[in-house]
Write a protein that holds these residues in place. Structure first.
Motif, PDB file in Angstrom:
ATOM      1  N   ASN A 208      29.256  60.304  40.614  1.00  0.00           N
ATOM      2  CA  ASN A 208      29.341  59.794  41.978  1.00  0.00           C
ATOM      3  C   ASN A 208      28.045  59.062  42.321  1.00  0.00           C
ATOM      4  O   ASN A 208      27.636  59.031  43.468  1.00  0.00           O
ATOM      5  N   ASN A 209      27.407  58.472  41.294  1.00  0.00           N
ATOM      6  CA  ASN A 209      26.110  57.858  41.484  1.00  0.00           C
ATOM      7  C   ASN A 209      26.049  56.526  40.755  1.00  0.00           C
ATOM      8  O   ASN A 209      26.120  56.470  39.528  1.00  0.00           O
ATOM      9  N   ARG A 210      25.916  55.456  41.522  1.00  0.00           N
ATOM     10  CA  ARG A 210      25.909  54.104  40.958  1.00  0.00           C
ATOM     11  C   ARG A 210      24.787  53.906  39.946  1.00  0.00           C
ATOM     12  O   ARG A 210      24.995  53.351  38.861  1.00  0.00           O
ATOM     13  N   LEU A 211      23.586  54.359  40.277  1.00  0.00           N
ATOM     14  CA  LEU A 211      22.437  54.149  39.408  1.00  0.00           C
ATOM     15  C   LEU A 211      22.642  54.805  38.047  1.00  0.00           C
ATOM     16  O   LEU A 211      22.338  54.218  37.008  1.00  0.00           O
ATOM     17  N   GLN A 212      23.173  56.011  38.027  1.00  0.00           N
ATOM     18  CA  GLN A 212      23.385  56.710  36.765  1.00  0.00           C
ATOM     19  C   GLN A 212      24.376  55.963  35.877  1.00  0.00           C
ATOM     20  O   GLN A 212      24.175  55.840  34.671  1.00  0.00           O
ATOM     21  N   MET A 213      25.453  55.452  36.471  1.00  0.00           N
ATOM     22  CA  MET A 213      26.436  54.696  35.694  1.00  0.00           C
ATOM     23  C   MET A 213      25.835  53.395  35.156  1.00  0.00           C
ATOM     24  O   MET A 213      26.106  52.983  34.030  1.00  0.00           O
ATOM     25  N   GLU A 214      25.004  52.754  35.959  1.00  0.00           N
ATOM     26  CA  GLU A 214      24.359  51.518  35.504  1.00  0.00           C
ATOM     27  C   GLU A 214      23.378  51.787  34.367  1.00  0.00           C
ATOM     28  O   GLU A 214      23.294  51.015  33.406  1.00  0.00           O
ATOM     29  N   GLN A 215      22.646  52.885  34.450  1.00  0.00           N
ATOM     30  CA  GLN A 215      21.632  53.175  33.445  1.00  0.00           C
ATOM     31  C   GLN A 215      22.229  53.483  32.076  1.00  0.00           C
ATOM     32  O   GLN A 215      21.624  53.189  31.050  1.00  0.00           O
ATOM     33  N   VAL A 216      23.414  54.104  32.056  1.00  0.00           N
ATOM     34  CA  VAL A 216      24.037  54.386  30.760  1.00  0.00           C
ATOM     35  C   VAL A 216      24.868  53.210  30.269  1.00  0.00           C
ATOM     36  O   VAL A 216      25.427  53.249  29.171  1.00  0.00           O
ATOM     37  N   GLY A 217      24.959  52.147  31.080  1.00  0.00           N
ATOM     38  CA  GLY A 217      25.581  50.916  30.599  1.00  0.00           C
ATOM     39  C   GLY A 217      27.069  50.801  30.839  1.00  0.00           C
ATOM     40  O   GLY A 217      27.781  50.214  30.037  1.00  0.00           O
ATOM     41  N   ILE A 218      27.570  51.349  31.978  1.00  0.00           N
ATOM     42  CA  ILE A 218      28.997  51.222  32.307  1.00  0.00           C
ATOM     43  C   ILE A 218      29.117  50.609  33.703  1.00  0.00           C
ATOM     44  O   ILE A 218      29.483  51.283  34.675  1.00  0.00           O
ATOM     45  N   PRO A 219      28.776  49.321  33.860  1.00  0.00           N
ATOM     46  CA  PRO A 219      28.788  48.672  35.172  1.00  0.00           C
ATOM     47  C   PRO A 219      30.123  48.740  35.913  1.00  0.00           C
ATOM     48  O   PRO A 219      30.128  48.889  37.136  1.00  0.00           O
TER      49      PRO A 219
END
Length: 338
Positions: A208-219
């Motif tokens: 439920n966190n945009r930054l975490q998804m972006e950091q692992v590479g799933i935009p």
């Protein structure tokens, strides 16, 4: 009724987690008191010395904040923020954050500085913004919820942090150690809009966190979170080497490249039931929510909470980048994985 506005001089009711050493805790208290005192802002700061009292203390402060038209503020890591946020939602009061954890995903996502003095100054200048909240059974999560290997990883990380100190480097080494240890794969039955899907995986992760998804590479999943969905991620890979390969891609922000290789299941949803198939029907499931591990009844119900959290945060900077559309509720390829 939950508040929709907050007065410019509203009192801050602050819950400060004293989990760190005495000197560090006193320094944090002094910083908060110094900045707020210099600004002439009214506040009440309460120390949380025992982890098992956090719900009680946060509930008391939330009642005071609601009655006074004030702001309930959490000073601590994502686990502390989660516990205090639950009470802000329950009592319908405004919520503020002074992030002091290892990763601080929640605060960083919402533009709140990690430096404590800067965070207090930002709190003074912030405005209310509605924030999406996830639920698993009756438990709130702001960052993520998970079952399987990930909760085990969190438990081992806490043990290692007590011995070697709190740092992202220690957390990474602890995660590596957990992945290399023996672990079982979960047998899951997912219910999405009445359609059953079966899956075997080492861990099932709901973000439920945009930054975490972006950091692992799933935009695409980070975009789905902006559209009122939760994001599910589950490795299909088997064995320790496969998990290490996934961990490396995650650290490099390249997990999204593995979707085509059929190594990772990713999809977004608003509501889903997850049943963990075990030998005992009554057995409870170990679930991690925002870094805190607890036991919950099986099956698990994941959903987006209708009522949003009213968070005091800095206004977002203008963004000129093109928007990316969310994934469909269930991405192609999430089928009987056994």
């Amino acid at each position: 009724m939950p508040t929709t506005t907050v007065a410019p001089d509203a009192t801050f009711f602050i819950a400060l987690n004293a989990g760190s050493g005495h000197d560090e805790t006193e320094e944090r208290r002094s910083t908060i008191e110094s900045v707020l005192g210099a600004a002439g802002r009214r506040f009440q700061l309460t120390m949380i010395d025992q982890p098992d009292t956090i719900d009680e203390v946060a509930a008391q402060l939330a009642r005071q904040a609601a009655d006074a038209g004030g702001v309930l503020v959490a000073a601590g890591g994502d686990g502390t923020i989660n516990a205090v946020a639950r009470q802000a939602i329950n009592h319908g009061c405004a919520f503020g954050v002074l992030p002091q954890g290892t990763f601080n995903y929640f605060g960083r996502t919402h533009g709140i500085p990690e430096d404590l003095s800067e965070a207090v100054h930002a709190l003074l200048a912030s405005r209310l913004h509605p924030v999406q909240v996830g639920m698993v059974n009756e438990r709130v999560f702001l960052v993520n919820a998970s079952i399987g290997l990930y909760p085990k990883m969190l438990e081992e990380r806490e043990v290692d942090k007590k011995q070697f100190g709190r740092s992202r480097f220690v957390a990474a080494l602890s995660a590596l150690k957990t992945i290399l240890s023996p672990h079982r794969r979960l047998r899951l039955v997912l219910n999405l809009d009445g359609k059953l899907q079966r899956m075997r995986t080492a861990t099932f992760f709901v973000g439920n966190n945009r930054l975490q998804m972006e950091q692992v590479g799933i935009p695409p999943l980070s975009a789905a979170l902006e559209d009122g969905h939760l994001a599910a991620v589950a490795p299909r890979t088997k064995g320790k080497l496969g998990m290490l390969w996934l961990m490396l891609h995650g650290a490099l922000g390249q997990l999204g490249r593995l979707n085509q290789a059929d190594q990772l299941a990713t999809f977004s949803f608003k509501r889903m039931q997850v049943k963990v198939k075990t030998l005992s029907r009554r057995r409870k499931i170990k679930v991690a929510t925002d870094g805190e591990v607890s036991y919950m009844s099986n099956p698990l119900e994941f959903r987006v909470l209708d009522e949003q959290l009213l968070l005091l945060k800095p206004d977002p900077a203008p963004v000129s980048a093109p928007q990316t559309g969310p994934l469909p509720a269930c991405a192609p390829g999430l089928v009987d994985i056994r």
